[in-house]
Design a protein around this motif. Structure first.
Motif, PDB file in Angstrom:
ATOM      1  N   GLU A 120       0.992  -0.886  -0.527  1.00 48.04           N
ATOM      2  CA  GLU A 120      -0.318   0.163  -0.078  1.00 48.04           C
ATOM      3  C   GLU A 120       1.127   1.585  -0.086  1.00 48.04           C
ATOM      4  N   GLN A 121       2.197   1.226   0.840  1.00 47.55           N
ATOM      5  CA  GLN A 121       2.500   2.484   0.953  1.00 47.55           C
ATOM      6  C   GLN A 121       3.159   2.712  -0.677  1.00 47.55           C
ATOM      7  N   ARG A 122       3.417   1.899  -1.365  1.00 47.19           N
ATOM      8  CA  ARG A 122       4.607   1.775  -2.507  1.00 47.19           C
ATOM      9  C   ARG A 122       3.955   1.984  -3.448  1.00 47.19           C
ATOM     10  N   LEU A 123       2.482   1.667  -3.626  1.00 48.06           N
ATOM     11  CA  LEU A 123       1.600   2.266  -4.134  1.00 48.06           C
ATOM     12  C   LEU A 123       1.152   4.194  -4.153  1.00 48.06           C
ATOM     13  N   ALA A 124       1.232   4.030  -3.055  1.00 49.84           N
ATOM     14  CA  ALA A 124       0.824   5.998  -2.714  1.00 49.84           C
ATOM     15  C   ALA A 124       1.866   6.226  -2.862  1.00 49.84           C
ATOM     16  N   GLU A 125       3.165   5.649  -3.296  1.00 47.72           N
ATOM     17  CA  GLU A 125       4.316   6.712  -3.254  1.00 47.72           C
ATOM     18  C   GLU A 125       4.355   6.491  -4.502  1.00 47.72           C
ATOM     19  N   GLU A 126       3.902   5.738  -5.691  1.00 47.99           N
ATOM     20  CA  GLU A 126       4.006   5.557  -7.175  1.00 47.99           C
ATOM     21  C   GLU A 126       3.198   6.766  -7.515  1.00 47.99           C
ATOM     22  N   LEU A 140       5.542  21.312 -19.333  1.00 43.67           N
ATOM     23  CA  LEU A 140       6.832  21.280 -20.482  1.00 43.67           C
ATOM     24  C   LEU A 140       6.086  22.057 -21.360  1.00 43.67           C
ATOM     25  N   GLY A 141       4.923  21.677 -21.731  1.00 46.09           N
ATOM     26  CA  GLY A 141       3.573  22.177 -22.824  1.00 46.09           C
ATOM     27  C   GLY A 141       3.314  21.013 -23.460  1.00 46.09           C
ATOM     28  N   ASP A 142       4.009  20.040 -23.478  1.00 46.97           N
ATOM     29  CA  ASP A 142       4.280  18.755 -24.707  1.00 46.97           C
ATOM     30  C   ASP A 142       3.527  17.316 -24.400  1.00 46.97           C
ATOM     31  N   ASP A 143       2.582  17.313 -24.980  1.00 50.36           N
ATOM     32  CA  ASP A 143       1.681  16.275 -25.193  1.00 50.36           C
ATOM     33  C   ASP A 143       2.741  14.829 -25.467  1.00 50.36           C
ATOM     34  N   SER A 144       3.647  14.569 -26.308  1.00 50.32           N
ATOM     35  CA  SER A 144       3.963  13.015 -26.518  1.00 50.32           C
ATOM     36  C   SER A 144       4.704  13.070 -25.305  1.00 50.32           C
ATOM     37  N   ALA A 145       4.744  12.837 -24.209  1.00 44.86           N
ATOM     38  CA  ALA A 145       5.039  11.696 -23.200  1.00 44.86           C
ATOM     39  C   ALA A 145       5.050  10.578 -22.831  1.00 44.86           C
ATOM     40  N   ASN A 146       6.469   9.907 -23.012  1.00 42.32           N
ATOM     41  CA  ASN A 146       6.306   8.315 -23.196  1.00 42.32           C
ATOM     42  C   ASN A 146       5.659   8.271 -21.324  1.00 42.32           C
ATOM     43  N   ASP A 147       5.320   6.673 -21.321  1.00 36.43           N
ATOM     44  CA  ASP A 147       4.636   5.845 -20.838  1.00 36.43           C
ATOM     45  C   ASP A 147       5.958   5.895 -19.175  1.00 36.43           C
ATOM     46  N   LEU A 148       6.827   5.815 -19.662  1.00 40.26           N
ATOM     47  CA  LEU A 148       7.740   5.529 -19.061  1.00 40.26           C
ATOM     48  C   LEU A 148       8.372   6.201 -17.843  1.00 40.26           C
ATOM     49  N   PHE A 149       8.081   7.384 -18.099  1.00 34.53           N
ATOM     50  CA  PHE A 149       8.612   8.748 -17.413  1.00 34.53           C
ATOM     51  C   PHE A 149       7.321   9.334 -17.370  1.00 34.53           C
ATOM     52  N   MET A 150       5.695   8.988 -17.288  1.00 35.45           N
ATOM     53  CA  MET A 150       4.703   9.552 -17.438  1.00 35.45           C
ATOM     54  C   MET A 150       4.380   8.150 -15.837  1.00 35.45           C
ATOM     55  N   LYS A 152       4.138   4.542 -15.594  1.00 35.59           N
ATOM     56  CA  LYS A 152       2.436   4.352 -15.627  1.00 35.59           C
ATOM     57  C   LYS A 152       3.384   2.638 -15.603  1.00 35.59           C
ATOM     58  N   PRO A 153       4.591   2.279 -16.175  1.00 33.99           N
ATOM     59  CA  PRO A 153       4.490   0.567 -15.729  1.00 33.99           C
ATOM     60  C   PRO A 153       4.604   0.596 -14.357  1.00 33.99           C
ATOM     61  N   GLN A 154       5.248   1.806 -13.280  1.00 34.96           N
ATOM     62  CA  GLN A 154       5.059   1.206 -12.614  1.00 34.96           C
ATOM     63  C   GLN A 154       4.334   1.986 -11.641  1.00 34.96           C
ATOM     64  N   ALA A 156       1.236   0.424 -12.229  1.00 36.06           N
ATOM     65  CA  ALA A 156       0.628  -1.072 -12.412  1.00 36.06           C
ATOM     66  C   ALA A 156       1.701  -1.632 -11.354  1.00 36.06           C
ATOM     67  N   ALA A 157       2.737  -1.652 -11.713  1.00 37.59           N
ATOM     68  CA  ALA A 157       3.479  -2.600 -10.895  1.00 37.59           C
ATOM     69  C   ALA A 157       2.716  -2.733  -9.209  1.00 37.59           C
ATOM     70  N   ALA A 158       3.364  -1.757  -8.553  1.00 37.37           N
ATOM     71  CA  ALA A 158       2.164  -1.056  -7.496  1.00 37.37           C
ATOM     72  C   ALA A 158       1.029  -1.519  -6.998  1.00 37.37           C
ATOM     73  N   LYS A 159       0.240  -1.981  -8.349  1.00 40.55           N
ATOM     74  CA  LYS A 159      -1.361  -2.465  -7.730  1.00 40.55           C
ATOM     75  C   LYS A 159      -1.437  -3.525  -7.866  1.00 40.55           C
ATOM     76  N   ALA A 160      -0.440  -4.471  -8.743  1.00 41.01           N
ATOM     77  CA  ALA A 160      -0.736  -5.770  -8.938  1.00 41.01           C
ATOM     78  C   ALA A 160      -0.031  -6.372  -7.753  1.00 41.01           C
ATOM     79  N   ASN A 161       1.104  -4.768  -7.558  1.00 43.64           N
ATOM     80  CA  ASN A 161       1.384  -5.489  -6.332  1.00 43.64           C
ATOM     81  C   ASN A 161       0.745  -5.760  -4.823  1.00 43.64           C
ATOM     82  N   LEU A 162      -0.010  -4.527  -4.915  1.00 44.13           N
ATOM     83  CA  LEU A 162      -0.718  -4.969  -4.126  1.00 44.13           C
ATOM     84  C   LEU A 162      -1.654  -5.767  -4.055  1.00 44.13           C
ATOM     85  N   ALA A 163      -2.510  -5.956  -4.842  1.00 45.48           N
ATOM     86  CA  ALA A 163      -3.461  -7.269  -5.560  1.00 45.48           C
ATOM     87  C   ALA A 163      -2.583  -8.449  -4.872  1.00 45.48           C
TER      88      ALA A 163
END
Length: 403
Positions: A120-126, A140-150, A152-154, A156-163
Motif C-alpha cells: 500500500e505504501q509503494r502504491l501511494a508513492e507511485e 513543458l507544454g508537450d503532450d508526447s510524453a512516454n509511459d515510462l516518464f509518466m 505508468k508501468p511503475q 501498474a506494478a505497484a497495483k499488482a503488488n498490492l493485489a
C-alpha cells in the motif's frame, strides 16, 4: 343201461334247474322318469365399487442424507480435542471438534499483513510520483510524453503488488481458520481417526461424520406399485403433495414407527431390474423417543393415491391370476378380466368396469365353466368396502407379518 343212466340224469337235473330259474325270475318294476340334474351350488359375494387409497409396502436401509470425511487442509499438531470427538459423538453446526497448532499460521498472517502495508505504501508513492510527472510534463507544454516518464508501468506494478499482497493475506487468514476443524451442520461422528498430540499433514483424514438432522430410505418399487403412488417426478411438486410414509423397524426387539415423506425419485429406472427407486426422508431421527439409526433395515408403508372403481374381495375370488367369475341375470357364469392392484394373504384389490351388486363366485371355479348356470348360495355382506381407505388394512397386514 348203466352207460346211459348217468348222462341222462345230468341232463334232467340241468333242465330242472333252468326251469326253476326261469319261473323264479323277478318281474321288472316300472320306474318314474329321472328328474333334471340340480345346478351346482356356489358361494358368492356381492361387489360394491368404491374410491380407495391403497398403501404400498417396500423395504430399504436407512442411510444419512449427508456423510463426509473430515480432511485436514493444513499441517500441524493436534493441540485440542473436544470431549464429543469420539465415535458416536454428537456435535452442533460450526462447533469446534479439533484444533491444530496455529502458531505458524498466525506468524504467516502477520507477515502477510506486513507485506500488504508495504504494498500500500509503494502504491501511494507511485501514485504521487505519477501525478508529479504529469504536472512537470504539462508545464513543458508537450503532450508526447512516454509511459515510462509518466511512470505508468511503475504504477501498474505497484497495483499488482498490492493485489498479490491482499491475496496472500486472505490465504494466511484462511489457513489460520483451517486449523479449527468443524462441520457446517449438526451431526454425529461415525468414526474418528486422530487424537490429541498427533501430527497431521494436509490431506489426512481426521474423521467421518454424517448429518443427524435428516435420514433417508431408498425404496425399490415395481411398475405395479409405482402406479398406486403419486411419485414426485416433477421438480415443482409441492411439499404438501408428497405422499406420507410410515417407516417401520425393529430396535432392541421392539417394533417402532417413524413418520416421513416421499421427497424424490432416482433420475433413472434401473435397466437391469426395471425398478423405480423412491427416496423417503425422515426429519430429526434422533429427536424422537427411539432414534431411527442409519444402517437399520426397515419397511415403509407409503400412502397411495385415490383410485376409482376399486373392489376389495376375498382372495379366493381371483381366477387365473387376473380374472373373476361373476353371474349374469340368469345366474350363468361370466368371465370378467380385472386389473389386480394389490394382494394380501386374505384379500385382493381389483379395478375394473364393475356394476354394483354383481355376484362373484368364491369357489369351484374349475368346475363351473363359462355359460354354466349355477345356484348362488349364502350371499356374503360386502365387507370389502366397510373401510373408507385402505391404509388401515395394509397396516394391519404389516403388523400381522411382524408378529
Amino acid at each position: 343201461m348203466k352207460k346211459f343212466a348217468l348222462p341222462l340224469a345230468i341232463v334232467v337235473a340241468g333242465v330242472l334247474t333252468i326251469s326253476v330259474l326261469v319261473v323264479a325270475k323277478p318281474k321288472p318294476v316300472p320306474q318314474p322318469a329321472p328328474e333334471a340334474p340340480a345346478n351346482v351350488q356356489v358361494n358368492v359375494v356381492e361387489i360394491r365399487p368404491d374410491t380407495l387409497q391403497l398403501a404400498v409396502t417396500a423395504q430399504g436401509t436407512v442411510t444419512p442424507r449427508r456423510e463426509i470425511s473430515l480432511v485436514a487442509q493444513v499441517s500441524g499438531q493436534v493441540v485440542s480435542v473436544e470431549d464429543h470427538f469420539v465415535d458416536g459423538g454428537f456435535f452442533a453446526a460450526d462447533e469446534r471438534l479439533i484444533q491444530i497448532d496455529d502458531r505458524d499460521y498466525q506468524a504467516a498472517l502477520l507477515a502477510a499483513s506486513s507485506r500488504l502495508a508495504a504494498a500500500e505504501q509503494r502504491l501511494a508513492e507511485e501514485e504521487g510520483l505519477s501525478r508529479q510527472a504529469r504536472r512537470e510534463w504539462r508545464d513543458l507544454g508537450d503532450d508526447s510524453a512516454n509511459d515510462l516518464f509518466m511512470r505508468k508501468p511503475q504504477l501498474a506494478a505497484a497495483k499488482a503488488n498490492l493485489a498479490a499482497a491482499k491475496a496472500d493475506l486472505e490465504v494466511a487468514q484462511l489457513n489460520l481458520e483451517r486449523t479449527r476443524i468443524s462441520v457446517p451442520y449438526p451431526g454425529r461422528l461415525k468414526e474418528t481417526q486422530v487424537d490429541l498430540g498427533q501430527y497431521v499433514s494436509a490431506g489426512t483424514t481426521l474423521a467421518t461424520a454424517y448429518d443427524s438432522s435428516v435420514v433417508e430410505v431408498r425404496l425399490p418399487l415395481t411398475e405395479q406399485q409405482a402406479a398406486l403412488i403419486d411419485l414426485p417426478f416433477a421438480r415443482s411438486t409441492a411439499a404438501n403433495q408428497r405422499p406420507e410414509v410410515t417407516v417401520i423397524g425393529t430396535v432392541a426387539g421392539h417394533t417402532q414407527r417413524w413418520q416421513g415423506k416421499l421427497v424424490r425419485t432416482d433420475a433413472y429406472v434401473d435397466r437391469d431390474t426395471r425398478m423405480y427407486y423412491a427416496v423417503v426422508e425422515v426429519p430429526e431421527p434422533f429427536a424422537q423417543q427411539v432414534p431411527l439409526l442409519p444402517g437399520l433395515f426397515v419397511e415403509a408403508l407409503i400412502e397411495g393415491r385415490a383410485l376409482n372403481n376399486v373392489v376389495k374381495l376375498p382372495r379366493a375370488a381371483l381366477y387365473k391370476r387376473d380374472k373373476l367369475l361373476s353371474l349374469n341375470d340368469d345366474n350363468a357364469i361370466v368371465e370378467t378380466p380385472v386389473n389386480v392392484l394389490q394382494k394380501s394373504e386374505e384379500y385382493v384389490w381389483v379395478q375394473g368396469d364393475f356394476v354394483a351388486g354383481t355376484q362373484v363366485t368364491l369357489e369351484k371355479q374349475s368346475l363351473t365353466p363359462v355359460g354354466m348356470i349355477v345356484d348362488p348360495q349364502r350371499p356374503l355382506p360386502a365387507e370389502q368396502n366397510a373401510e373408507p381407505a385402505q391404509l388401515a388394512d395394509t397396516a394391519a397386514a404389516v403388523t400381522a407379518a411382524e408378529e
